[in-house]
Design an enzyme around this catalytic site. Structure first.
Site, PDB file in Angstrom:
ATOM      1  N   GLU A 182      13.945 -15.150  -0.887  1.00  0.00           N
ATOM      2  CA  GLU A 182      14.166 -16.412  -0.155  1.00  0.00           C
ATOM      3  C   GLU A 182      12.984 -17.361  -0.333  1.00  0.00           C
ATOM      4  O   GLU A 182      13.131 -18.565  -0.297  1.00  0.00           O
ATOM      5  CB  GLU A 182      14.221 -16.119   1.356  1.00  0.00           C
ATOM      6  CG  GLU A 182      15.549 -15.881   1.959  1.00  0.00           C
ATOM      7  CD  GLU A 182      15.343 -15.571   3.462  1.00  0.00           C
ATOM      8  OE1 GLU A 182      14.691 -16.348   4.191  1.00  0.00           O
ATOM      9  OE2 GLU A 182      15.829 -14.499   3.879  1.00  0.00           O
ATOM     10  N   ASP A 231       0.834  -1.201   0.000  1.00  0.00           N
ATOM     11  CA  ASP A 231       0.000   0.000   0.000  1.00  0.00           C
ATOM     12  C   ASP A 231       0.876   1.261   0.000  1.00  0.00           C
ATOM     13  O   ASP A 231       1.892   1.321   0.708  1.00  0.00           O
ATOM     14  CB  ASP A 231      -0.866  -0.034   1.269  1.00  0.00           C
ATOM     15  CG  ASP A 231      -1.953   1.010   1.267  1.00  0.00           C
ATOM     16  OD1 ASP A 231      -2.766   1.005   0.334  1.00  0.00           O
ATOM     17  OD2 ASP A 231      -1.995   1.824   2.215  1.00  0.00           O
TER      18      ASP A 231
HETATM   19  C1  NOJ Z   1      -4.374   3.016  -0.917  1.00  0.00           C
HETATM   20  C2  NOJ Z   1      -5.525   2.072  -0.762  1.00  0.00           C
HETATM   21  O1  NOJ Z   1      -5.749   1.423  -1.981  1.00  0.00           O
HETATM   22  C3  NOJ Z   1      -6.698   2.904  -0.293  1.00  0.00           C
HETATM   23  O2  NOJ Z   1      -7.912   2.189  -0.348  1.00  0.00           O
HETATM   24  C4  NOJ Z   1      -6.397   3.412   1.098  1.00  0.00           C
HETATM   25  O3  NOJ Z   1      -7.425   4.273   1.513  1.00  0.00           O
HETATM   26  C5  NOJ Z   1      -5.069   4.152   1.126  1.00  0.00           C
HETATM   27  N1  NOJ Z   1      -4.031   3.526   0.386  1.00  0.00           N
HETATM   28  C6  NOJ Z   1      -4.598   4.310   2.553  1.00  0.00           C
HETATM   29  O4  NOJ Z   1      -4.149   3.088   3.048  1.00  0.00           O
END
Ligand code: NOJ
Length: 530
Positions: A258, A199
């Site tokens: 790994e 993310d």
């Molecule tokens: C990107 C994610 O896809 C989204 O849904 C989220 O709100 C933000 N990052 C924060 O984690």
């Protein structure tokens, strides 16, 4: 040997809306297990599941309270194991969504950190004294609107949050945070996960001095104050994409390799040049290329953005994840005009993505061609809409329940209501109806992915066959892929006289010789091979 993830087909499962096994109106891990055959039949190789950790769910799982467990609402660790095993039994791989930029404010680390300046976990997060006027330490804004800082009354310091106040940013200048995440990676890899979607992978590290970000040039639609537009008002010179972030991935790469696992980054940088440094041999294996999501339906713009992503894929060690949707944006069908035209456009564009060098990903429901539903303000769940009032920017339109079958609950749930509205799906939007219809969008995707597989691997080189007009076409080795993104029929010489049609959005063409020139109807796409 070609890495398993190159040329694979990925699929994003938005866990809360895929399939609800326990009848509480929220999708869950056992629900996904029960529907894995749908993904295997479709031709999916990699299943990425959005976060399923314990969480207050203020950002629907992207606010993690425990990185090594499963939210009770979504299942258990045993269910996660069953999901991995179920995917592996069907020859698919399973990716866990890792959220390293921020945790939930309910994570024990943050609860502890809030106890005071001397707490051993204090330095897991980013704290600063107020500015001289008592306000936030700098001008940074949250992605969701408003300041990126919230005052902690107890200690008199502000904490940093590039998303909700309840999503405090972790402090990646602290080696202990690195150690924690390396252990988290190992935890899931040892349980059999095949890798991670990372993310906001261009975030994590911040400039050590936390300087003000310069003002950006903003569009006319910019609205100060309440909306996520706030974030666009700044040029993110010091809060995003800092030099040190790739050092984090160098260490993770060693761990992933790994286990033969893959790291795929949500690196939200819309100029391809910015992705190069993430995709070195020691960096991420893959990064999504999001620029197509930000183009209107215009053949020239789409051709250019595909070429830009392709050039990237050809010059880096890592690979490009091709997408035209996600749980964060309006559905492709809607962005391309909606209805039948939008559906045909999304399919044609998907055909182009399917054989470019890299890894195409489908977002759940794309295989059905579902459109955005209307979400009434009172039904909004996404914090962008529900908390910040930016209803036009809410992401709920892409997150309504997967329509499996006609009838109440759509085969998604036995509950009378789901966590989001069902979205007025028609019988012909559902998996059950589309599976029985050879002319459906689902059948087209199954034929597409089945036709694609035996053509691989292809040479990395891509020759673009058209420079203008509605038809966008390319050749890789003996394979030609073409789509008419224009609104008029076009006759084109695709330079493949001896080839036959391996896939056509018009399935009547499949198996027939292509001929010296090919006439493509508006929104028609073909794959030719000799
Ligand atoms: C990107 C994610 O896809 C989204 O849904 C989220 O709100 C933000 N990052 C924060 O984690």
């Amino acid at each position: 040997m070609t890495a398993w993830w190159r040329d694979a087909v990925g699929y994003e499962v938005y866990v809360r809306s895929f399939a609800d096994a326990d009848g509480d109106g929220v999708g869950d891990l056992p629900g996904i297990v029960a529907r894995l055959d749908h993904l295997a039949d479709l031709g999916v190789d990699i299943v990425w599941v959005t976060p399923f950790y314990p969480s207050p769910m203020l950002d629907h799982g992207y606010d993690v309270a425990d990185y090594t467990d499963v939210a009770a609402e979504l299942g258990s660790l045993a269910d996660a194991d069953a999901l991995v095993a179920g995917a592996h039994d069907r020859g698919m791989r399973l990716l866990v969504d890792l959220v390293p930029n921020h945790s939930s404010s309910e994570h024990p680390w943050f609860r502890s950190a809030r106890r005071g300046r001397d707490d051993p976990y204090r330095d897991y997060y980013v704290w600063r004294d107020p500015a001289p006027d008592g306000g936030p330490p700098n001008n940074w804004r949250s992605h969701f609107g408003g300041p990126a800082w919230t005052l902690d009354e107890t200690s008199g310091q502000y904490w940093l949050h590039l998303f909700l106040p309840e999503q405090p940013d972790l402090n990646w200048a602290n080696p202990a945070v690195h150690d924690e995440f390396e252990a988290i990676l190992r935890f899931w890899l040892e349980r059999g996960a095949d890798g991670f979607r990372i993310d906001v992978a261009h975030s994590l590290v911040k400039h050590p001095d936390l300087p003000d970000d310069p003002l950006a040039v903003v569009s006319d639609e910019y609205e100060a104050g309440v909306t996520a537009d706030d974030f666009e008002a700044l040029e993110h010179r010091y809060d995003l994409d800092q030099p040190g972030v790739v050092d984090v991935y160098r260490r993770w790469r060693g761990i992933a390799d790994e286990f033969g696992a893959v790291l795929i980054g949500e690196v939200y940088i819309l100029e391809a040049g910015g992705l190069d440094r993430y995709l070195t041999a020691e960096g991420l294996h893959l990064a999504f290329w999001f620029a197509p999501l930000h183009r209107v339906w215009d053949p020239a713009a789409l051709r250019a953005v595909l070429r830009e992503g392709t050039d990237l894929a050809q010059r880096v060690d890592g690979g490009v994840g091709w997408v035209q949707g996600s749980h964060d944006v309006s559905r492709a069908v809607a962005r391309y005009g909606g209805g039948q035209v939008g559906r045909e456009r999304a399919l044609a564009f998907g055909v182009l993505l399917s054989l470019l060098p890299g890894t195409p990903f489908l977002y759940q429901g794309e295989e059905l061609g579902v459109d955005d539903p209307v979400i009434r303000p009172e039904d909004a769940q996404d914090p962008i809409a529900a908390r910040n009032g930016a209803y036009d920017k809410g992401r709920d339109v892409a997150r309504t329940p997967m329509p499996w079958a006609p009838g109440p609950g759509l085969g998604f749930t036995s509950a009378p209501r789901a966590w989001l509205p069902f979205g007025d799906r028609r019988p012909e939007d559902t998996v059950a109806v589309q599976r029985a219809d050879p002319a459906s969008t689902l059948s087209a995707h199954r034929r597409l992915l089945a036709a694609r597989r035996p053509l691989l691997p292809l040479p990395r080189d891509v020759a673009w066959l058209t420079d203008d007009g509605g038809v966008v076409a390319y050749r890789r080795g003996d394979v030609v892929v073409a789509a008419n993104l224009g609104d008029d029929p076009e006759d084109v010489d695709l330079g493949a006289p001896g080839a036959s049609v391996r896939f056509g959005t018009d399935r009547a063409r499949e198996g027939s010789p292509a001929g010296p020139r090919v006439r493509l109807a508006p929104r028609e796409a073909v794959i030719l091979a000799s």
